[in-house]
Design a protein around this motif. Sequence first.
Motif, PDB file in Angstrom:
ATOM      1  N   PHE A  61      20.152  41.122  35.884  1.00 29.53           N
ATOM      2  CA  PHE A  61      19.861  39.886  35.164  1.00 29.53           C
ATOM      3  C   PHE A  61      20.439  39.962  33.751  1.00 29.53           C
ATOM      4  O   PHE A  61      20.999  38.997  33.253  1.00 29.53           O
ATOM      5  N   CYS A  62      20.313  41.109  33.117  1.00 29.29           N
ATOM      6  CA  CYS A  62      20.837  41.291  31.758  1.00 29.29           C
ATOM      7  C   CYS A  62      22.202  41.970  31.756  1.00 29.29           C
ATOM      8  O   CYS A  62      23.078  41.608  30.994  1.00 29.29           O
ATOM      9  N   HIS A  63      22.348  42.979  32.602  1.00 32.74           N
ATOM     10  CA  HIS A  63      23.587  43.749  32.644  1.00 32.74           C
ATOM     11  C   HIS A  63      24.554  43.117  33.641  1.00 32.74           C
ATOM     12  O   HIS A  63      24.411  43.294  34.840  1.00 32.74           O
ATOM     13  N   HIS A  64      25.527  42.397  33.109  1.00 31.80           N
ATOM     14  CA  HIS A  64      26.550  41.819  33.968  1.00 31.80           C
ATOM     15  C   HIS A  64      27.754  42.737  33.962  1.00 31.80           C
ATOM     16  O   HIS A  64      27.830  43.685  33.184  1.00 31.80           O
ATOM     17  N   LYS A  65      28.710  42.489  34.829  1.00 27.86           N
ATOM     18  CA  LYS A  65      29.891  43.351  34.915  1.00 27.86           C
ATOM     19  C   LYS A  65      30.708  43.264  33.638  1.00 27.86           C
ATOM     20  O   LYS A  65      30.879  42.198  33.064  1.00 27.86           O
ATOM     21  N   ASP A  66      31.227  44.424  33.208  1.00 30.31           N
ATOM     22  CA  ASP A  66      32.073  44.441  32.024  1.00 30.31           C
ATOM     23  C   ASP A  66      33.519  44.130  32.420  1.00 30.31           C
ATOM     24  O   ASP A  66      33.805  43.838  33.579  1.00 30.31           O
ATOM     25  N   VAL A  67      34.427  44.224  31.474  1.00 32.03           N
ATOM     26  CA  VAL A  67      35.821  43.848  31.730  1.00 32.03           C
ATOM     27  C   VAL A  67      36.490  44.743  32.767  1.00 32.03           C
ATOM     28  O   VAL A  67      37.457  44.346  33.402  1.00 32.03           O
ATOM     29  N   ASP A  68      35.975  45.956  32.972  1.00 31.86           N
ATOM     30  CA  ASP A  68      36.536  46.869  33.971  1.00 31.86           C
ATOM     31  C   ASP A  68      35.808  46.781  35.305  1.00 31.86           C
ATOM     32  O   ASP A  68      36.101  47.528  36.227  1.00 31.86           O
ATOM     33  N   GLY A  69      34.826  45.863  35.412  1.00 31.37           N
ATOM     34  CA  GLY A  69      34.093  45.698  36.658  1.00 31.37           C
ATOM     35  C   GLY A  69      32.897  46.612  36.816  1.00 31.37           C
ATOM     36  O   GLY A  69      32.283  46.669  37.869  1.00 31.37           O
ATOM     37  N   ASN A  70      32.558  47.362  35.763  1.00 30.90           N
ATOM     38  CA  ASN A  70      31.399  48.250  35.805  1.00 30.90           C
ATOM     39  C   ASN A  70      30.138  47.478  35.442  1.00 30.90           C
ATOM     40  O   ASN A  70      30.191  46.504  34.711  1.00 30.90           O
ATOM     41  N   ILE A  71      28.985  47.935  35.940  1.00 26.90           N
ATOM     42  CA  ILE A  71      27.722  47.345  35.512  1.00 26.90           C
ATOM     43  C   ILE A  71      26.851  48.435  34.906  1.00 26.90           C
ATOM     44  O   ILE A  71      27.168  49.612  34.994  1.00 26.90           O
TER      45      ILE A  71
END
Length: 135
Positions: A61-71
């Motif tokens: 809900f808070c942690h969305h994927k970053d620019v490299d696709g990591n969560i």
Amino acid sequence: MNRLILCALAVAGLCLPALAADPTPEQKALIEKPMTMNNTGNEKKQVIFNHSAHAKTDCAFCHHKDVDGNIYVGCAAKGCHDNFDKKDKSEHSYYQMAHNKKVEKSCMGCHQKAAADNPELKEKFKGCNPCHPKK
């Protein structure tokens, strides 16, 4: 015996993609203890975010994927909320990530919704001190 090992490896190989989004041991350790959020260099009032107090909330809900696709990366990870200018209103604003009352995914937006749903929380979330304790 070799067949059993091969079958176990095959099953494990099929399950690995499903487990890829699970938190690492380091991330699990963060979930179990509070963390200090102070990436701005501001030494005044740091936020102590207690993951265990938010355990009923899905991490995604808070942690969305970053620019490299990591969560499950930190809020201020490169390309995420890495702009520390309080005046910045973009999606990259660290300040807005926490303080934007119009967005339910921000800390304050979520707390406002929780207080509206449960009036007992209204006093608990009042003012700055619940998140920014005085030193």
